[in-house]
Write a protein that holds these residues in place. Structure first.
Motif, mmCIF file in Angstrom:
data_model
loop_
_atom_site.group_PDB
_atom_site.id
_atom_site.type_symbol
_atom_site.label_atom_id
_atom_site.label_comp_id
_atom_site.label_asym_id
_atom_site.label_seq_id
_atom_site.Cartn_x
_atom_site.Cartn_y
_atom_site.Cartn_z
ATOM 1 N N LEU A 173 18.879 -29.725 -19.713
ATOM 2 C CA LEU A 173 19.719 -30.912 -19.566
ATOM 3 C C LEU A 173 21.163 -30.604 -19.929
ATOM 4 O O LEU A 173 22.100 -31.141 -19.353
ATOM 5 N N ARG A 174 21.364 -29.708 -20.903
ATOM 6 C CA ARG A 174 22.726 -29.352 -21.299
ATOM 7 C C ARG A 174 23.472 -28.688 -20.127
ATOM 8 O O ARG A 174 24.669 -28.925 -19.940
ATOM 9 N N ARG A 182 28.901 -35.036 -18.636
ATOM 10 C CA ARG A 182 28.125 -36.256 -18.886
ATOM 11 C C ARG A 182 27.511 -36.279 -20.273
ATOM 12 O O ARG A 182 27.257 -35.233 -20.859
ATOM 13 N N LEU A 183 27.238 -37.471 -20.732
ATOM 14 C CA LEU A 183 26.470 -37.635 -21.966
ATOM 15 C C LEU A 183 24.999 -37.833 -21.601
ATOM 16 O O LEU A 183 24.669 -38.683 -20.771
ATOM 17 N N GLU A 207 24.826 -33.212 -30.326
ATOM 18 C CA GLU A 207 26.006 -33.846 -30.917
ATOM 19 C C GLU A 207 25.595 -34.918 -31.925
ATOM 20 O O GLU A 207 26.328 -35.225 -32.864
ATOM 21 N N ALA A 208 24.437 -35.498 -31.722
ATOM 22 C CA ALA A 208 23.889 -36.469 -32.689
ATOM 23 C C ALA A 208 22.373 -36.448 -32.586
ATOM 24 O O ALA A 208 21.817 -36.127 -31.531
ATOM 25 N N SER A 235 31.039 -33.227 -22.567
ATOM 26 C CA SER A 235 29.608 -33.416 -22.318
ATOM 27 C C SER A 235 28.907 -33.405 -23.664
ATOM 28 O O SER A 235 29.368 -32.779 -24.606
ATOM 29 N N SER A 236 27.819 -34.098 -23.764
ATOM 30 C CA SER A 236 27.110 -34.160 -25.038
ATOM 31 C C SER A 236 25.630 -34.360 -24.800
ATOM 32 O O SER A 236 25.233 -34.962 -23.807
ATOM 33 N N VAL A 237 24.851 -33.867 -25.756
ATOM 34 C CA VAL A 237 23.423 -34.155 -25.757
ATOM 35 C C VAL A 237 23.107 -34.842 -27.077
ATOM 36 O O VAL A 237 23.471 -34.354 -28.147
#
Ligand code: ADP
Ligand code: F6P
Length: 341
Positions: A173-174, A182-183, A207-208, A235-237
């Protein structure tokens, strides 16, 4: 509360008793990769010690129904690498009642089974302990759940495989998150436990990480994520344990859109995490715990769960397992927060 399992070394004086002994093995509650390796270890250790062993199908429901068959070393050939449980598993309402347990005990007597190895979680142990108290059946538990939330063992069968499966998904997904700026919200299993989310989040550089053990205000979380995006996180996961928020990751996605106009994508990994080939670690753990469980029973010990800690195998009274809560790894929670800046 934990004690070393060394007291269960082979004892020559017990050999004749062992030769007559007949034990049953069942899997109960949610399945976990590695349960088959545990069944294999139980069957082969019992036969090696001169005992008889029967498999009970569909957990306590199969016990009440008399769904029982004797097993030998060949019945468990070629299963160590298979996910799920060849004995199948079930949840059983009738076993909550004294009448249901009396029927189960009658089936055990009819098959001349004197003791039981229960592979499952703490709910299954509560049932096993009642069978012991009410009907004198010797019971030993083996921790099997991907959630790794069982008190008295550092790790339970299935956890390692589940985190590897979930981590593979996060890595994939990353890639797409980075390509589209995208997040991504990734929901992992853990209705009451954040162990999977914590490990996968740290290993996947999330990221969280949202955990049931750390209550979070969904609106504050959404605002913080939106602010991070505005400050340059392209972008974040974010890894969300299913029990971390009412409504899970989809609820967070909705609040993000409403409060910040932010369009995140959500992937819910679900039961994919419970299936598949068990990892090396889970197979070895299951082999170790199956072996120790049978040695413990054959040494005349009952009412305990076998587990592992940093020094080796342990036994813990079943009651202690459900009366205590396994702590999340708070050091790792802090590490996750520090590394996510
Ligand atoms: P787990 O073993 O994974 O915690 P559950 O809580 O679903 O899974 O329990 C599995 C089964 O164990 C239940 O369906 C029921 O048959 C039995 N069980 C659970 N709790 C009890 C209890 N308090 N008394 C008797 N049987 C129980
Ligand atoms: O196996 C543990 C677990 O995966 C939990 O994390 C989850 O909440 C639950 O089982 C779901 O199980 P089921 O869909 O079988 O009720």
């Amino acid at each position: 509360m934990r004690s070393r399992a060394a007291a269960v070394r082979p004892d020559e004086a017990l050999l004749s008793w062992r030769a007559m002994h007949h034990l049953g093995v069942l899997t109960s509650g949610g399945d976990a990769p590695g349960m088959n390796a545990a069944i294999r270890a139980v069957v082969r250790t019992a036969v090696h010690a001169g005992a008889r062993v029967s498999g009970i199908y569909r957990g306590y429901q199969g016990l009440i129904d008399g769904d029982i068959a004797e097993m030998g070393p060949r019945s468990v050939a070629n299963i160590i690498q298979r996910g799920g449980t060849i004995l199948r598993t079930a949840r059983c309402q009738a076993f909550y009642t004294p009448e249901g347990r009396a029927e189960a005990a009658a089936e055990l007597r009819a098959h001349a089974i004197e003791s039981l190895v229960v592979i499952g979680g703490d709910g299954s142990y509560r049932g096993a302990a009642k069978l012991h108290e009410e009907h004198g059946i010797a019971v030993v538990g083996i921790p099997g759940t991907i959630d790794n939330d069982i008190y008295g063992t550092d790790v339970s069968i299935g956890f390692n495989t589940a985190i590897n499966v979930a981590l593979d998904a996060v890595d994939r997904l990353r890639d797409t998150a980075a390509s589209h700026d995208r997040l991504f919200l990734v929901e992992v299993m853990g209705r009451h436990s954040g162990a999977i989310a914590l490990y996968v989040g740290v290993a996947g550089g999330a990221e969280a990480i949202l955990l049931p053990e750390v209550p979070s205000d969904i609106e504050k979380v959404a605002d913080a994520l939106a602010a991070a995006q505005r400050q340059g996180k392209s972008s974040s996961v974010v890894v969300v344990a299913e029990g971390a928020l009412e409504g899970g990751a989809l609820a967070l996605q909705r609040v993000l859109a409403e409060r910040a106009g932010y369009e995140a994508r959500t992937s819910i990994l679900g039961h994919i995490q419970r299936g598949g080939t068990p990892s090396t670690r889970d197979r070895v753990l299951a082999s170790r715990l199956g072996f120790i469980a049978v040695r413990t029973l054959l040494a005349g010990v009952s009412g305990v769960m076998v587990g592992v800690d940093k020094r080796g195998t342990t036994t813990v009274p079943l009651q202690a397992v459900w009366e205590n809560t396994k702590e999340i790894d708070w050091e790792l929670v802090e590490i996750a927060q520090v590394l996510a800046i």
